[in-house]
Scaffold this motif. Structure first.
Motif, PDB file in Angstrom:
ATOM      1  N   ARG A  33      12.339  12.391 -12.169  1.00 27.66           N
ATOM      2  CA  ARG A  33      10.875  12.633 -11.610  1.00 27.66           C
ATOM      3  C   ARG A  33      10.760  11.227 -11.924  1.00 27.66           C
ATOM      4  O   ARG A  33      11.703  10.081 -12.449  1.00 27.66           O
ATOM      5  CB  ARG A  33       9.855  13.132 -12.765  1.00 27.66           C
ATOM      6  CG  ARG A  33       9.919  14.957 -13.114  1.00 27.66           C
ATOM      7  CD  ARG A  33       9.100  14.876 -14.175  1.00 27.66           C
ATOM      8  NE  ARG A  33       7.657  15.264 -13.746  1.00 27.66           N
ATOM      9  CZ  ARG A  33       6.785  15.519 -13.790  1.00 27.66           C
ATOM     10  NH1 ARG A  33       6.841  15.209 -15.248  1.00 27.66           N
ATOM     11  NH2 ARG A  33       5.800  16.488 -13.291  1.00 27.66           N
ATOM     12  N   PRO A  34      10.070  10.605 -10.798  1.00 30.26           N
ATOM     13  CA  PRO A  34      10.247   8.844 -11.048  1.00 30.26           C
ATOM     14  C   PRO A  34       9.242   8.050 -12.334  1.00 30.26           C
ATOM     15  O   PRO A  34       8.247   8.995 -12.288  1.00 30.26           O
ATOM     16  CB  PRO A  34       9.225   8.601  -9.546  1.00 30.26           C
ATOM     17  CG  PRO A  34       8.506  10.474  -9.646  1.00 30.26           C
ATOM     18  CD  PRO A  34       9.598  11.106  -9.900  1.00 30.26           C
ATOM     19  N   LEU A  35       9.568   7.433 -12.203  1.00 30.43           N
ATOM     20  CA  LEU A  35       8.634   6.824 -13.176  1.00 30.43           C
ATOM     21  C   LEU A  35       7.634   5.903 -12.523  1.00 30.43           C
ATOM     22  O   LEU A  35       7.562   5.559 -11.332  1.00 30.43           O
ATOM     23  CB  LEU A  35      10.020   5.307 -13.851  1.00 30.43           C
ATOM     24  CG  LEU A  35      11.237   6.196 -14.468  1.00 30.43           C
ATOM     25  CD1 LEU A  35      12.085   4.953 -14.606  1.00 30.43           C
ATOM     26  CD2 LEU A  35      11.200   6.986 -15.542  1.00 30.43           C
ATOM     27  N   PHE A  36       6.674   5.775 -13.340  1.00 28.22           N
ATOM     28  CA  PHE A  36       5.954   4.955 -13.340  1.00 28.22           C
ATOM     29  C   PHE A  36       5.313   3.997 -12.881  1.00 28.22           C
ATOM     30  O   PHE A  36       4.897   2.975 -12.309  1.00 28.22           O
ATOM     31  CB  PHE A  36       4.010   5.658 -14.658  1.00 28.22           C
ATOM     32  CG  PHE A  36       2.937   5.338 -14.137  1.00 28.22           C
ATOM     33  CD1 PHE A  36       2.063   5.747 -13.454  1.00 28.22           C
ATOM     34  CD2 PHE A  36       2.943   4.112 -14.596  1.00 28.22           C
ATOM     35  CE1 PHE A  36       0.839   4.599 -13.355  1.00 28.22           C
ATOM     36  CE2 PHE A  36       1.458   3.002 -14.442  1.00 28.22           C
ATOM     37  CZ  PHE A  36       0.693   3.636 -14.330  1.00 28.22           C
ATOM     38  N   ALA A  37       6.501   3.274 -14.031  1.00 24.80           N
ATOM     39  CA  ALA A  37       6.453   1.457 -13.741  1.00 24.80           C
ATOM     40  C   ALA A  37       6.619   1.335 -11.973  1.00 24.80           C
ATOM     41  O   ALA A  37       6.348   0.365 -11.361  1.00 24.80           O
ATOM     42  CB  ALA A  37       7.180   1.477 -14.623  1.00 24.80           C
ATOM     43  N   THR A  38       7.706   2.144 -11.499  1.00 25.94           N
ATOM     44  CA  THR A  38       8.301   1.912 -10.179  1.00 25.94           C
ATOM     45  C   THR A  38       7.454   2.010  -9.368  1.00 25.94           C
ATOM     46  O   THR A  38       7.612   1.751  -8.303  1.00 25.94           O
ATOM     47  CB  THR A  38       9.298   2.572 -10.055  1.00 25.94           C
ATOM     48  OG1 THR A  38      10.567   2.634 -11.365  1.00 25.94           O
ATOM     49  CG2 THR A  38       9.996   3.362  -9.146  1.00 25.94           C
ATOM     50  N   LEU A  40       3.935   2.425  -9.712  1.00 24.65           N
ATOM     51  CA  LEU A  40       3.002   0.614  -9.841  1.00 24.65           C
ATOM     52  C   LEU A  40       3.733  -0.509  -9.175  1.00 24.65           C
ATOM     53  O   LEU A  40       2.978  -1.012  -8.463  1.00 24.65           O
ATOM     54  CB  LEU A  40       2.666   0.778 -11.392  1.00 24.65           C
ATOM     55  CG  LEU A  40       1.826  -0.389 -11.614  1.00 24.65           C
ATOM     56  CD1 LEU A  40       0.182  -0.089 -11.203  1.00 24.65           C
ATOM     57  CD2 LEU A  40       1.597  -0.380 -12.954  1.00 24.65           C
ATOM     58  N   TRP A  41       4.388  -0.741  -9.639  1.00 25.48           N
ATOM     59  CA  TRP A  41       5.281  -1.843  -8.891  1.00 25.48           C
ATOM     60  C   TRP A  41       5.665  -2.074  -7.552  1.00 25.48           C
ATOM     61  O   TRP A  41       5.426  -3.366  -7.420  1.00 25.48           O
ATOM     62  CB  TRP A  41       6.365  -2.504  -9.548  1.00 25.48           C
ATOM     63  CG  TRP A  41       6.049  -2.720 -10.759  1.00 25.48           C
ATOM     64  CD1 TRP A  41       6.268  -2.121 -12.414  1.00 25.48           C
ATOM     65  CD2 TRP A  41       5.374  -4.589 -11.591  1.00 25.48           C
ATOM     66  NE1 TRP A  41       5.314  -3.086 -13.495  1.00 25.48           N
ATOM     67  CE2 TRP A  41       5.830  -4.598 -12.737  1.00 25.48           C
ATOM     68  CE3 TRP A  41       5.026  -4.887 -10.218  1.00 25.48           C
ATOM     69  CZ2 TRP A  41       4.412  -5.656 -13.353  1.00 25.48           C
ATOM     70  CZ3 TRP A  41       4.537  -6.253 -11.556  1.00 25.48           C
ATOM     71  CH2 TRP A  41       4.197  -6.791 -12.835  1.00 25.48           C
ATOM     72  N   GLY A  42       6.061  -0.958  -7.372  1.00 26.63           N
ATOM     73  CA  GLY A  42       5.736  -0.763  -5.430  1.00 26.63           C
ATOM     74  C   GLY A  42       4.683  -0.032  -5.064  1.00 26.63           C
ATOM     75  O   GLY A  42       4.683  -1.521  -3.690  1.00 26.63           O
ATOM     76  N   SER A  43       3.473   0.062  -5.384  1.00 22.98           N
ATOM     77  CA  SER A  43       2.005  -0.350  -4.465  1.00 22.98           C
ATOM     78  C   SER A  43       1.691  -2.054  -4.777  1.00 22.98           C
ATOM     79  O   SER A  43       1.469  -2.163  -3.793  1.00 22.98           O
ATOM     80  CB  SER A  43       0.859   0.606  -6.177  1.00 22.98           C
ATOM     81  OG  SER A  43       2.243   1.932  -5.518  1.00 22.98           O
ATOM     82  N   LEU A  44       1.880  -2.146  -5.742  1.00 22.93           N
ATOM     83  CA  LEU A  44       1.634  -4.266  -6.189  1.00 22.93           C
ATOM     84  C   LEU A  44       2.286  -5.179  -5.325  1.00 22.93           C
ATOM     85  O   LEU A  44       1.703  -5.331  -4.537  1.00 22.93           O
ATOM     86  CB  LEU A  44       1.641  -3.612  -7.248  1.00 22.93           C
ATOM     87  CG  LEU A  44       0.836  -3.655  -9.227  1.00 22.93           C
ATOM     88  CD1 LEU A  44       0.725  -3.814 -10.692  1.00 22.93           C
ATOM     89  CD2 LEU A  44      -1.074  -3.864  -8.245  1.00 22.93           C
ATOM     90  N   MET A  45       3.633  -4.193  -4.774  1.00 22.48           N
ATOM     91  CA  MET A  45       4.233  -5.665  -4.094  1.00 22.48           C
ATOM     92  C   MET A  45       4.415  -4.424  -2.979  1.00 22.48           C
ATOM     93  O   MET A  45       4.087  -5.698  -1.861  1.00 22.48           O
ATOM     94  CB  MET A  45       5.663  -4.819  -4.125  1.00 22.48           C
ATOM     95  CG  MET A  45       6.210  -5.576  -5.475  1.00 22.48           C
ATOM     96  SD  MET A  45       6.714  -6.596  -5.560  1.00 22.48           S
ATOM     97  CE  MET A  45       7.378  -7.707  -4.539  1.00 22.48           C
ATOM     98  N   LEU A  46       3.648  -3.038  -2.166  1.00 26.82           N
ATOM     99  CA  LEU A  46       3.101  -3.223  -1.240  1.00 26.82           C
ATOM    100  C   LEU A  46       1.711  -3.571  -1.114  1.00 26.82           C
ATOM    101  O   LEU A  46       1.578  -4.689   0.694  1.00 26.82           O
ATOM    102  CB  LEU A  46       2.295  -1.774  -0.794  1.00 26.82           C
ATOM    103  CG  LEU A  46       4.526  -0.771  -0.363  1.00 26.82           C
ATOM    104  CD1 LEU A  46       4.385   0.443  -0.549  1.00 26.82           C
ATOM    105  CD2 LEU A  46       4.994  -1.700   0.733  1.00 26.82           C
ATOM    106  N   ILE A  75      -5.467   2.636  -2.558  1.00 21.05           N
ATOM    107  CA  ILE A  75      -4.416   3.227  -3.864  1.00 21.05           C
ATOM    108  C   ILE A  75      -4.972   4.238  -4.539  1.00 21.05           C
ATOM    109  O   ILE A  75      -4.565   5.093  -4.935  1.00 21.05           O
ATOM    110  CB  ILE A  75      -4.484   1.807  -5.197  1.00 21.05           C
ATOM    111  CG1 ILE A  75      -3.754   1.114  -4.073  1.00 21.05           C
ATOM    112  CG2 ILE A  75      -3.570   2.523  -5.805  1.00 21.05           C
ATOM    113  CD1 ILE A  75      -3.376  -0.768  -4.616  1.00 21.05           C
ATOM    114  N   GLY A  76      -6.498   4.377  -5.359  1.00 19.85           N
ATOM    115  CA  GLY A  76      -7.477   5.457  -5.706  1.00 19.85           C
ATOM    116  C   GLY A  76      -7.193   6.509  -4.562  1.00 19.85           C
ATOM    117  O   GLY A  76      -6.899   7.366  -5.481  1.00 19.85           O
TER     118      GLY A  76
END
Length: 92
Positions: A33-38, A40-46, A75-76
């Motif tokens: 499963r994908p990690l939550f931190a990955t 989250l940080w991907g969304s913030l960078m985008l 994002i929501g």
């Protein structure tokens, strides 16, 4: 008479395949499963990249408060849609 423990005696080998459960086959590999931190940080960078691009491309000014509000709502909605997709996969 021959000794059954003698090295010259041979026993037939099993030729039928046995179920080896120690190593998973490619079609039975555990799903990672994908990690939550990955995510989250991907969304913030985008979001940051989209803000920087919009600030450069929009003539005049760009309201930071409107941008942040739009980003949070977007994002929501993305998280709600991802949750619905995940729930439908588990159910079916």
């Amino acid at each position: 008479m021959t000794d059954p423990n003698s090295p010259t005696e041979t026993t037939p080998l099993k030729t039928s395949p046995t179920a080896d459960t120690s190593s998973p086959t490619p079609d039975r590999l555990p799903r990672q499963r994908p990690l939550f931190a990955t995510i989250l940080w991907g969304s913030l960078m985008l979001a940051l990249a989209a803000f920087m691009a919009a600030r450069e491309l929009v003539p005049g000014g760009f309201d930071l408060v409107t941008w942040l509000l739009t980003a949070v709502v977007g994002i929501g909605l993305l998280l709600v849609v991802a949750g619905i997709i995940a729930a439908s996969r588990r159910a079916g």
